[in-house]
Design a protein around this motif. Structure first.
Motif, PDB file in Angstrom:
ATOM      1  N   THR A  27      62.114  69.186 -52.583  1.00  0.00           N
ATOM      2  CA  THR A  27      61.849  70.430 -53.315  1.00  0.00           C
ATOM      3  C   THR A  27      60.393  70.843 -53.164  1.00  0.00           C
ATOM      4  O   THR A  27      60.079  72.017 -52.909  1.00  0.00           O
ATOM      5  CB  THR A  27      62.183  70.252 -54.808  1.00  0.00           C
ATOM      6  OG1 THR A  27      63.558  69.897 -54.938  1.00  0.00           O
ATOM      7  CG2 THR A  27      61.909  71.528 -55.583  1.00  0.00           C
ATOM      8  N   ILE A  28      59.489  69.884 -53.306  1.00  0.00           N
ATOM      9  CA  ILE A  28      58.062  70.181 -53.189  1.00  0.00           C
ATOM     10  C   ILE A  28      57.713  70.597 -51.764  1.00  0.00           C
ATOM     11  O   ILE A  28      56.969  71.568 -51.546  1.00  0.00           O
ATOM     12  CB  ILE A  28      57.224  68.965 -53.629  1.00  0.00           C
ATOM     13  CG1 ILE A  28      57.419  68.708 -55.130  1.00  0.00           C
ATOM     14  CG2 ILE A  28      55.741  69.190 -53.325  1.00  0.00           C
ATOM     15  CD1 ILE A  28      56.775  67.430 -55.629  1.00  0.00           C
ATOM     16  N   LEU A  29      58.250  69.894 -50.784  1.00  0.00           N
ATOM     17  CA  LEU A  29      57.969  70.243 -49.390  1.00  0.00           C
ATOM     18  C   LEU A  29      58.439  71.663 -49.068  1.00  0.00           C
ATOM     19  O   LEU A  29      57.749  72.412 -48.360  1.00  0.00           O
ATOM     20  CB  LEU A  29      58.633  69.241 -48.448  1.00  0.00           C
ATOM     21  CG  LEU A  29      58.001  67.847 -48.389  1.00  0.00           C
ATOM     22  CD1 LEU A  29      58.847  66.913 -47.536  1.00  0.00           C
ATOM     23  CD2 LEU A  29      56.578  67.917 -47.839  1.00  0.00           C
ATOM     24  N   LYS A  30      59.575  72.052 -49.604  1.00  0.00           N
ATOM     25  CA  LYS A  30      60.077  73.409 -49.370  1.00  0.00           C
ATOM     26  C   LYS A  30      59.162  74.453 -50.002  1.00  0.00           C
ATOM     27  O   LYS A  30      58.892  75.501 -49.407  1.00  0.00           O
ATOM     28  CB  LYS A  30      61.496  73.542 -49.918  1.00  0.00           C
ATOM     29  CG  LYS A  30      62.547  72.805 -49.104  1.00  0.00           C
ATOM     30  CD  LYS A  30      63.925  72.898 -49.757  1.00  0.00           C
ATOM     31  CE  LYS A  30      64.957  72.102 -48.968  1.00  0.00           C
ATOM     32  NZ  LYS A  30      66.295  72.122 -49.629  1.00  0.00           N
ATOM     33  N   MET A  31      58.681  74.183 -51.218  1.00  0.00           N
ATOM     34  CA  MET A  31      57.779  75.132 -51.876  1.00  0.00           C
ATOM     35  C   MET A  31      56.456  75.238 -51.120  1.00  0.00           C
ATOM     36  O   MET A  31      55.896  76.332 -50.975  1.00  0.00           O
ATOM     37  CB  MET A  31      57.545  74.711 -53.329  1.00  0.00           C
ATOM     38  CG  MET A  31      58.740  74.948 -54.236  1.00  0.00           C
ATOM     39  SD  MET A  31      58.381  74.702 -56.005  1.00  0.00           S
ATOM     40  CE  MET A  31      58.419  72.909 -56.111  1.00  0.00           C
ATOM     41  N   LEU A  32      55.952  74.116 -50.635  1.00  0.00           N
ATOM     42  CA  LEU A  32      54.712  74.140 -49.861  1.00  0.00           C
ATOM     43  C   LEU A  32      54.891  74.945 -48.576  1.00  0.00           C
ATOM     44  O   LEU A  32      54.046  75.778 -48.222  1.00  0.00           O
ATOM     45  CB  LEU A  32      54.273  72.712 -49.535  1.00  0.00           C
ATOM     46  CG  LEU A  32      53.769  71.858 -50.706  1.00  0.00           C
ATOM     47  CD1 LEU A  32      53.606  70.404 -50.272  1.00  0.00           C
ATOM     48  CD2 LEU A  32      52.452  72.390 -51.250  1.00  0.00           C
ATOM     49  N   PHE A 186      55.456  73.706 -60.263  1.00  0.00           N
ATOM     50  CA  PHE A 186      55.918  74.907 -59.558  1.00  0.00           C
ATOM     51  C   PHE A 186      54.798  75.851 -59.115  1.00  0.00           C
ATOM     52  O   PHE A 186      55.060  76.999 -58.777  1.00  0.00           O
ATOM     53  CB  PHE A 186      56.903  75.676 -60.448  1.00  0.00           C
ATOM     54  CG  PHE A 186      58.178  74.927 -60.709  1.00  0.00           C
ATOM     55  CD1 PHE A 186      59.135  74.785 -59.719  1.00  0.00           C
ATOM     56  CD2 PHE A 186      58.410  74.341 -61.943  1.00  0.00           C
ATOM     57  CE1 PHE A 186      60.313  74.082 -59.950  1.00  0.00           C
ATOM     58  CE2 PHE A 186      59.581  73.633 -62.192  1.00  0.00           C
ATOM     59  CZ  PHE A 186      60.535  73.507 -61.186  1.00  0.00           C
ATOM     60  N   TYR A 187      53.573  75.373 -59.082  1.00  0.00           N
ATOM     61  CA  TYR A 187      52.458  76.243 -58.709  1.00  0.00           C
ATOM     62  C   TYR A 187      52.313  76.434 -57.205  1.00  0.00           C
ATOM     63  O   TYR A 187      51.631  77.356 -56.741  1.00  0.00           O
ATOM     64  CB  TYR A 187      51.141  75.654 -59.246  1.00  0.00           C
ATOM     65  CG  TYR A 187      50.740  74.362 -58.560  1.00  0.00           C
ATOM     66  CD1 TYR A 187      50.022  74.366 -57.363  1.00  0.00           C
ATOM     67  CD2 TYR A 187      51.100  73.127 -59.091  1.00  0.00           C
ATOM     68  CE1 TYR A 187      49.675  73.192 -56.718  1.00  0.00           C
ATOM     69  CE2 TYR A 187      50.755  71.949 -58.456  1.00  0.00           C
ATOM     70  CZ  TYR A 187      50.042  71.986 -57.274  1.00  0.00           C
ATOM     71  OH  TYR A 187      49.712  70.821 -56.631  1.00  0.00           O
ATOM     72  N   TYR A 188      52.938  75.581 -56.405  1.00  0.00           N
ATOM     73  CA  TYR A 188      52.648  75.457 -54.979  1.00  0.00           C
ATOM     74  C   TYR A 188      52.735  76.776 -54.209  1.00  0.00           C
ATOM     75  O   TYR A 188      51.789  77.174 -53.516  1.00  0.00           O
ATOM     76  CB  TYR A 188      53.599  74.444 -54.330  1.00  0.00           C
ATOM     77  CG  TYR A 188      53.720  73.130 -55.045  1.00  0.00           C
ATOM     78  CD1 TYR A 188      52.789  72.116 -54.856  1.00  0.00           C
ATOM     79  CD2 TYR A 188      54.784  72.887 -55.917  1.00  0.00           C
ATOM     80  CE1 TYR A 188      52.905  70.894 -55.514  1.00  0.00           C
ATOM     81  CE2 TYR A 188      54.909  71.673 -56.579  1.00  0.00           C
ATOM     82  CZ  TYR A 188      53.968  70.683 -56.377  1.00  0.00           C
ATOM     83  OH  TYR A 188      54.087  69.492 -57.040  1.00  0.00           O
ATOM     84  N   GLU A 189      53.876  77.419 -54.285  1.00  0.00           N
ATOM     85  CA  GLU A 189      54.113  78.602 -53.458  1.00  0.00           C
ATOM     86  C   GLU A 189      53.135  79.732 -53.780  1.00  0.00           C
ATOM     87  O   GLU A 189      52.497  80.295 -52.879  1.00  0.00           O
ATOM     88  CB  GLU A 189      55.559  79.081 -53.651  1.00  0.00           C
ATOM     89  CG  GLU A 189      55.943  80.242 -52.746  1.00  0.00           C
ATOM     90  CD  GLU A 189      57.395  80.659 -52.932  1.00  0.00           C
ATOM     91  OE1 GLU A 189      57.733  81.793 -52.534  1.00  0.00           O
ATOM     92  OE2 GLU A 189      58.183  79.853 -53.479  1.00  0.00           O
ATOM     93  N   SER A 190      52.997  80.060 -55.053  1.00  0.00           N
ATOM     94  CA  SER A 190      52.098  81.157 -55.447  1.00  0.00           C
ATOM     95  C   SER A 190      50.649  80.826 -55.119  1.00  0.00           C
ATOM     96  O   SER A 190      49.883  81.694 -54.684  1.00  0.00           O
ATOM     97  CB  SER A 190      52.240  81.447 -56.944  1.00  0.00           C
ATOM     98  OG  SER A 190      53.537  81.908 -57.250  1.00  0.00           O
ATOM     99  N   LEU A 191      50.265  79.568 -55.320  1.00  0.00           N
ATOM    100  CA  LEU A 191      48.889  79.165 -55.034  1.00  0.00           C
ATOM    101  C   LEU A 191      48.566  79.349 -53.559  1.00  0.00           C
ATOM    102  O   LEU A 191      47.526  79.919 -53.198  1.00  0.00           O
ATOM    103  CB  LEU A 191      48.672  77.704 -55.424  1.00  0.00           C
ATOM    104  CG  LEU A 191      47.291  77.149 -55.065  1.00  0.00           C
ATOM    105  CD1 LEU A 191      46.225  77.741 -55.972  1.00  0.00           C
ATOM    106  CD2 LEU A 191      47.273  75.626 -55.126  1.00  0.00           C
ATOM    107  N   LEU A 192      49.440  78.872 -52.689  1.00  0.00           N
ATOM    108  CA  LEU A 192      49.172  78.937 -51.260  1.00  0.00           C
ATOM    109  C   LEU A 192      49.200  80.371 -50.743  1.00  0.00           C
ATOM    110  O   LEU A 192      48.415  80.733 -49.855  1.00  0.00           O
ATOM    111  CB  LEU A 192      50.172  78.065 -50.505  1.00  0.00           C
ATOM    112  CG  LEU A 192      49.996  76.558 -50.740  1.00  0.00           C
ATOM    113  CD1 LEU A 192      51.175  75.782 -50.173  1.00  0.00           C
ATOM    114  CD2 LEU A 192      48.685  76.064 -50.138  1.00  0.00           C
TER     115      LEU A 192
END
Length: 356
Positions: A27-32, A186-192
């Motif tokens: 899940t984390i890898l997909k968001m990244l 859940f911050y990953y996608e928006s942060l990047l």
């Protein structure tokens, strides 16, 4: 010969998920991967999953994820982490760097465990040691000319004076949580995505965006320290400790902490919000408040860059950083090898208070 690409930001994730966090890895890898939308942002992830061998390393760039299997199994090894950093330096160049540790929090000097560090072995769970990690990161930061903007301890209960002091020279800022964190976050996608559009931001601004983009149900609070100020902590806290030691220190009953709303247990340790703890100690020992006021002003105005509570926090009486309160002289002996205990005169403070 082509020139080496220089990324605006390189984010290095360490994901030791050979434990009950393993289901969150994909899940984390997909968001990244979904978040990296700029060619000038690079995300690297070295990860482990439950009972699987070996570790894997993912290189995440715009529209591409390249995952490699490694000839290593122990995601709680500081030596393997050092190899990860050295490989990164040999392969990539960046203007600004961030290192993010995922995983459980452990005892005071521990983070990020591996339940199966050695295949087909009953060696038991192994943890990374914060002192050893600090030395590895210090060495790496020198090699990249001090470009590490942020160390993010994305682990439960690492918002401590001890942890932040340990990493004070390793990065410009340290971000952590004083209490347990949720997963997967859940911050990953928006942060990047934001980072790709605003690559000039500083490490302090990066931490603020992590807080902004995080789901309120994933954390109780986040704390960012300005590590240049953390270096001055002994100058501010030691006069306070000395004033307490010269007062009625025998009036302090550590056993009373269990009933305080600003004190809590995690793993084998008891923690107390550092401001609340020293307010209580000063009152109990009838110490003059002047040194306490100086310390609190320094902590809140200089050392803590930002403290943010979640609207859903379960710990409403905290102020940003905690202090580990040894329950016995044996536990004090266990941790006094940490430089923070001598630099901050914590041994002198706790030794006369502890009854056994």
């Amino acid at each position: 010969m082509s020139e080496t690409k220089i990324y605006d930001w390189i984010l290095l994730y360490w994901m030791p998920y050979d434990n009950n966090l393993s289901p969150f890895r994909s899940t984390i890898l997909k968001m990244l991967a979904k978040g990296v939308q700029s060619e000038n942002i690079l995300v690297l992830v070295q990860s482990d999953i439950f009972k699987q061998d070996p570790l894997s390393r993912s290189i995440i760039t715009k529209d591409n994820v390249d995952t490699q299997q490694l000839n290593a199994t122990n995601s709680a090894s500081e030596e393997i982490f050092a190899e990860y950093l050295n490989w990164t330096k040999a392969q990539f160049s960046g203007k600004k760097w961030a290192i993010i540790f995922l995983g459980h929090g452990g005892n005071l000097d521990e983070i990020s465990p591996d339940v199966h560090p050695v295949p087909d072995s009953s060696a038991g769970t192994q943890w990374m040691n914060i002192e050893k990690l600090n030395k590895v990161i210090l060495d790496f930061n020198k090699k990249i000319d001090g470009q590490i903007e942020l160390i993010f301890l994305q682990n439960c209960c690492k918002g401590t004076i001890e942890a932040h002091y340990t990493f004070r020279h390793a990065a410009k800022y340290t971000l952590s949580s004083q209490t347990p964190l949720g997963a997967p976050n859940f911050y990953y996608e928006s942060l990047l995505q934001f980072l790709g559009q605003h690559p000039a931001i500083s490490g302090s601004e990066l931490t603020e965006k992590i807080m902004e983009f995080e789901d309120s149900g994933m954390y109780n609070s986040y704390t960012v320290t300005n590590n240049a100020a953390v270096c001055n902590l002994p100058l501010k806290i030691n006069p306070l400790i000395e004033s307490i030691l010269s007062s009625n220190i025998k009036n302090i009953q550590i056993s009373e902490l269990s009933g305080k709303s600003w004190s809590y247990l995690y793993m084998d340790d008891r923690f107390a919000d550092v401001i609340s703890f020293f307010k209580w100690v000063v009152t109990q020992s009838s110490t003059d408040h002047q040194k306490l006021d100086v310390f609190i002003n320094f902590l809140t105005k200089e050392m803590i860059h930002k403290f943010q509570e979640s609207p859903k926090t379960k710990y409403p009486n905290l102020t940003g950083l905690s202090l580990c309160i040894p329950s016995s002289k044996k536990q004090l002996d266990k941790y006094k090898y940490l430089k923070v205990f001598s630099d901050l005169k914590l041994v002198e403070l706790f030794d006369p208070i502890l009854r056994n």
